[in-house]
Design an enzyme around this catalytic site. Sequence first.
Site, PDB file in Angstrom:
ATOM      1  N   CYS A   2       0.838  -1.193   0.000  1.00  0.00           N
ATOM      2  CA  CYS A   2       0.000   0.000   0.000  1.00  0.00           C
ATOM      3  C   CYS A   2       0.875   1.244   0.000  1.00  0.00           C
ATOM      4  O   CYS A   2       2.083   1.170   0.122  1.00  0.00           O
ATOM      5  CB  CYS A   2      -0.898  -0.004   1.219  1.00  0.00           C
ATOM      6  SG  CYS A   2      -1.710  -1.577   1.522  1.00  0.00           S
ATOM      7  N   ARG A  27       2.505   0.735  -7.111  1.00  0.00           N
ATOM      8  CA  ARG A  27       2.698  -0.242  -6.047  1.00  0.00           C
ATOM      9  C   ARG A  27       1.528  -1.223  -5.947  1.00  0.00           C
ATOM     10  O   ARG A  27       1.648  -2.281  -5.346  1.00  0.00           O
ATOM     11  CB  ARG A  27       2.877   0.466  -4.705  1.00  0.00           C
ATOM     12  CG  ARG A  27       4.173   1.250  -4.605  1.00  0.00           C
ATOM     13  CD  ARG A  27       4.194   2.097  -3.354  1.00  0.00           C
ATOM     14  NE  ARG A  27       4.232   1.284  -2.149  1.00  0.00           N
ATOM     15  CZ  ARG A  27       5.329   0.975  -1.487  1.00  0.00           C
ATOM     16  NH1 ARG A  27       6.499   1.383  -1.934  1.00  0.00           N
ATOM     17  NH2 ARG A  27       5.286   0.257  -0.392  1.00  0.00           N
ATOM     18  N   TRP A  74      -4.266  -1.981  -0.522  1.00  0.00           N
ATOM     19  CA  TRP A  74      -4.357  -3.283  -1.181  1.00  0.00           C
ATOM     20  C   TRP A  74      -4.945  -4.228  -0.149  1.00  0.00           C
ATOM     21  O   TRP A  74      -4.330  -4.494   0.878  1.00  0.00           O
ATOM     22  CB  TRP A  74      -2.974  -3.734  -1.640  1.00  0.00           C
ATOM     23  CG  TRP A  74      -2.959  -4.918  -2.548  1.00  0.00           C
ATOM     24  CD1 TRP A  74      -3.077  -4.916  -3.910  1.00  0.00           C
ATOM     25  CD2 TRP A  74      -2.776  -6.289  -2.169  1.00  0.00           C
ATOM     26  NE1 TRP A  74      -2.985  -6.190  -4.394  1.00  0.00           N
ATOM     27  CE2 TRP A  74      -2.805  -7.065  -3.355  1.00  0.00           C
ATOM     28  CE3 TRP A  74      -2.596  -6.946  -0.958  1.00  0.00           C
ATOM     29  CZ2 TRP A  74      -2.662  -8.443  -3.352  1.00  0.00           C
ATOM     30  CZ3 TRP A  74      -2.463  -8.322  -0.943  1.00  0.00           C
ATOM     31  CH2 TRP A  74      -2.490  -9.052  -2.143  1.00  0.00           C
ATOM     32  N   ASN A 100       0.166   0.735   6.666  1.00  0.00           N
ATOM     33  CA  ASN A 100       0.666  -0.345   5.814  1.00  0.00           C
ATOM     34  C   ASN A 100       1.125  -1.485   6.720  1.00  0.00           C
ATOM     35  O   ASN A 100       1.751  -1.251   7.752  1.00  0.00           O
ATOM     36  CB  ASN A 100       1.858   0.113   4.973  1.00  0.00           C
ATOM     37  CG  ASN A 100       1.454   1.032   3.852  1.00  0.00           C
ATOM     38  OD1 ASN A 100       0.271   1.224   3.588  1.00  0.00           O
ATOM     39  ND2 ASN A 100       2.430   1.610   3.177  1.00  0.00           N
ATOM     40  N   GLY A 101       0.862  -2.713   6.295  1.00  0.00           N
ATOM     41  CA  GLY A 101       1.298  -3.859   7.071  1.00  0.00           C
ATOM     42  C   GLY A 101       0.114  -4.722   7.488  1.00  0.00           C
ATOM     43  O   GLY A 101      -1.014  -4.549   7.021  1.00  0.00           O
ATOM     44  N   GLU A 481      10.610 -17.454 -15.985  1.00  0.00           N
ATOM     45  CA  GLU A 481      10.348 -16.015 -16.028  1.00  0.00           C
ATOM     46  C   GLU A 481       9.353 -15.658 -17.125  1.00  0.00           C
ATOM     47  O   GLU A 481       8.464 -14.817 -16.927  1.00  0.00           O
ATOM     48  CB  GLU A 481      11.667 -15.251 -16.206  1.00  0.00           C
ATOM     49  CG  GLU A 481      11.529 -13.744 -16.360  1.00  0.00           C
ATOM     50  CD  GLU A 481      10.911 -13.053 -15.158  1.00  0.00           C
ATOM     51  OE1 GLU A 481      10.560 -11.865 -15.294  1.00  0.00           O
ATOM     52  OE2 GLU A 481      10.758 -13.686 -14.088  1.00  0.00           O
ATOM     53  N   LYS A 485       5.732 -13.813 -16.476  1.00  0.00           N
ATOM     54  CA  LYS A 485       5.312 -12.561 -17.106  1.00  0.00           C
ATOM     55  C   LYS A 485       3.931 -12.709 -17.739  1.00  0.00           C
ATOM     56  O   LYS A 485       3.077 -11.827 -17.628  1.00  0.00           O
ATOM     57  CB  LYS A 485       6.327 -12.130 -18.182  1.00  0.00           C
ATOM     58  CG  LYS A 485       7.578 -11.528 -17.630  1.00  0.00           C
ATOM     59  CD  LYS A 485       7.296 -10.182 -16.985  1.00  0.00           C
ATOM     60  CE  LYS A 485       8.324  -9.853 -15.934  1.00  0.00           C
ATOM     61  NZ  LYS A 485       8.200 -10.600 -14.694  1.00  0.00           N
ATOM     62  N   GLU A 488       1.294 -12.852 -14.997  1.00  0.00           N
ATOM     63  CA  GLU A 488       1.126 -11.603 -14.258  1.00  0.00           C
ATOM     64  C   GLU A 488       0.231 -10.611 -14.975  1.00  0.00           C
ATOM     65  O   GLU A 488      -0.608  -9.969 -14.341  1.00  0.00           O
ATOM     66  CB  GLU A 488       2.497 -10.952 -14.022  1.00  0.00           C
ATOM     67  CG  GLU A 488       3.337 -11.607 -12.946  1.00  0.00           C
ATOM     68  CD  GLU A 488       4.677 -10.926 -12.785  1.00  0.00           C
ATOM     69  OE1 GLU A 488       5.082 -10.714 -11.634  1.00  0.00           O
ATOM     70  OE2 GLU A 488       5.321 -10.610 -13.801  1.00  0.00           O
ATOM     71  N   HIS A 504       8.309 -36.392 -18.203  1.00  0.00           N
ATOM     72  CA  HIS A 504       8.107 -36.943 -16.867  1.00  0.00           C
ATOM     73  C   HIS A 504       6.779 -36.502 -16.253  1.00  0.00           C
ATOM     74  O   HIS A 504       6.628 -36.532 -15.029  1.00  0.00           O
ATOM     75  CB  HIS A 504       9.272 -36.547 -15.956  1.00  0.00           C
ATOM     76  CG  HIS A 504      10.573 -37.125 -16.394  1.00  0.00           C
ATOM     77  ND1 HIS A 504      10.870 -38.466 -16.314  1.00  0.00           N
ATOM     78  CD2 HIS A 504      11.665 -36.528 -16.970  1.00  0.00           C
ATOM     79  CE1 HIS A 504      12.084 -38.685 -16.796  1.00  0.00           C
ATOM     80  NE2 HIS A 504      12.585 -37.523 -17.200  1.00  0.00           N
ATOM     81  N   LYS A 603       3.577  -3.845  -6.545  1.00  0.00           N
ATOM     82  CA  LYS A 603       4.969  -3.738  -6.946  1.00  0.00           C
ATOM     83  C   LYS A 603       5.913  -4.110  -5.814  1.00  0.00           C
ATOM     84  O   LYS A 603       6.899  -4.807  -6.009  1.00  0.00           O
ATOM     85  CB  LYS A 603       5.264  -2.302  -7.414  1.00  0.00           C
ATOM     86  CG  LYS A 603       6.674  -2.091  -7.940  1.00  0.00           C
ATOM     87  CD  LYS A 603       6.918  -2.894  -9.202  1.00  0.00           C
ATOM     88  CE  LYS A 603       8.278  -2.645  -9.795  1.00  0.00           C
ATOM     89  NZ  LYS A 603       8.542  -3.528 -10.943  1.00  0.00           N
TER      90      LYS A 603
END
Length: 608
Positions: A2, A27, A74, A100-101, A481, A485, A488, A504, A603
């Site tokens: 946040c 963020r 958030w 925040n937290g 990666e 992407k 996301e 496998h 972020k």
Amino acid sequence: MCGIVGYTGPKQAQTILLDGLARLEYRGYDSAGIVTLAGNQLKLRKKAGRITELDALVTRQPATGTCGISHTRWATHGGATDVNAHPHVGGDGEVAVVHNGVIENYTVLKRQLQERGFVFRSQTDTEVIAHLIASYLQDDLVEAVQKAAAHLTGTYGLAVISPRFPGTIVGARLGSPLVVGLGDGACYLASDASALAGHTQRVVYLNDHQLCVLTPERWQVLNGDRHDIDAEIETLHWSPDDADKGDFEHFMLKEIYEQPEVLERAMAGRLDQSEATAHFGGLNLSPRELREVNRIVMTACGTSYHAGILGEYLFEQFARIPVEVEYASEFRYRNPPLDQNTVVLGITQSGETADTLAALRESKRKGQRTLALCNVVGSTIARESDGGVYLHAGPEIGVASTKAFTAQVTVLTLLALYLGRMRHISYAAGKRIIAELQGMPDIIRETLKCHDQVKEVAHKYQHVSNMLYLGRQYLYPMALEGALKLKEISYIHAEGYPAAEMKHGPIALVDEDTPSVFLAPHGAVYDKVMSNLEEIKARGGPVIAVACEDDEEIAARADDIIYVPSVPDYLQPLVVAVPLQLLAYHIALLRGCDIDKPRNLAKSVTVE
């Protein structure tokens, strides 16, 4: 995660607060709000959704006053609603709080406060803090915040105002970042220094268990015993232009195109031609101490974790040092045996990632030397580690990391060279590696010319529900990666695997509606990858190949191909990163997704 912005000074606060919140949009958030002090009244305005909706509300109902605090939330406790949005008011309008937290013991505290007659209106843990501070408030706001904080279990970055203390903001920190901005007759408070860009360049970073008291004329930083701390004033290197997309439609695309310059900055001043090695100023370990290191544990999350896997391959090949890569969220709760010659290396873009910070703190507690690769100057991880290296990628606004990842891989390659030259790499090999690295910025510029090819592939596959990404050796982490992407920002399910692992189990997923992205430039395992590609083709799976420009063999077998320049194996991750990032970008664009601010993501992940 946040965002917090506070201001006290001679100007109307609401414009400054909204401007700061806008700079923190990257963020991640799902609601926003501000509260100002107008005389002895709190002017509270908050709204679920984007900052533009809060802006519209404030236009209709201005929040007057020259002192205020604000927040982008958030959701953790309670959904994204107007009521759950911050700020929260405690008691009978005695205090307002943004936070925040996560408060882990909030249910116990809430029950105790309710028994004392406090009425709760939201589902959040933050409202507990507001009521708790109000319960202690008498003649000293700082004392009330301190007493309330003593009951909190978890993490917090707090900003508090009260009508009984006009013009005053109190901040407190434990595990969630806060930075004080010092202006001309004004003070600022923020969770991220980027919110202060354009207002001040003089900042003070708070440490855990510290408080700050801000008025227009004065600022203080206090320790847990409320004694003054002689805090260091640092210079902020952000500018408002850093948050400008320029001619690009999205920050992510801008940052993809900035990668050649990022490589140049990451290498600047660190390559030593005369000694055929690299040099770093901030490791705080002598060459003798580095030679004694017999094991490295890299710990990270998300994209940084993938960079760590690449670092493992690089360090073991160049320096012959055993390396383990651990998810920070798991490492922090394990009790692995680490001897005195093991170094723990944290990799992070923001320098505030809660799991990575906790893993490094636990390592330090047990006597390990800790290093950090970090992009944000003054961040908590950068300040608390024993030593480290800045990435110099510049501010990264897009939530899905691109240029910071490239900087991480580049710096890890330089570190591998540095350690390798101390142990096994010859002078001639070091000179060759330096020359190859110095040529990479121009090679990445050449790679960006694949953009039109990527667009065509994206149009063809924009409607799929699943994709597989496959590579071997240095390109296995890039398969991870590339899949991340796509997940996301396009919300398509994707998985990355070592190409040989398909047989496998995962090969059961292959059908005509599940394309596989093969990372197959020429290299030591090229023939093996081609065999894996044939296994997919034999089962009717579409194949997208990322391959070298002169590769006619793979062009004859793949359904679609994206060409990249040929480079040595260890540099291939830097080259294939570009088409993988562009592919995710264009598929997301075609699907109408919010590319820079994807749903549910933040972020800087500052909660567990």
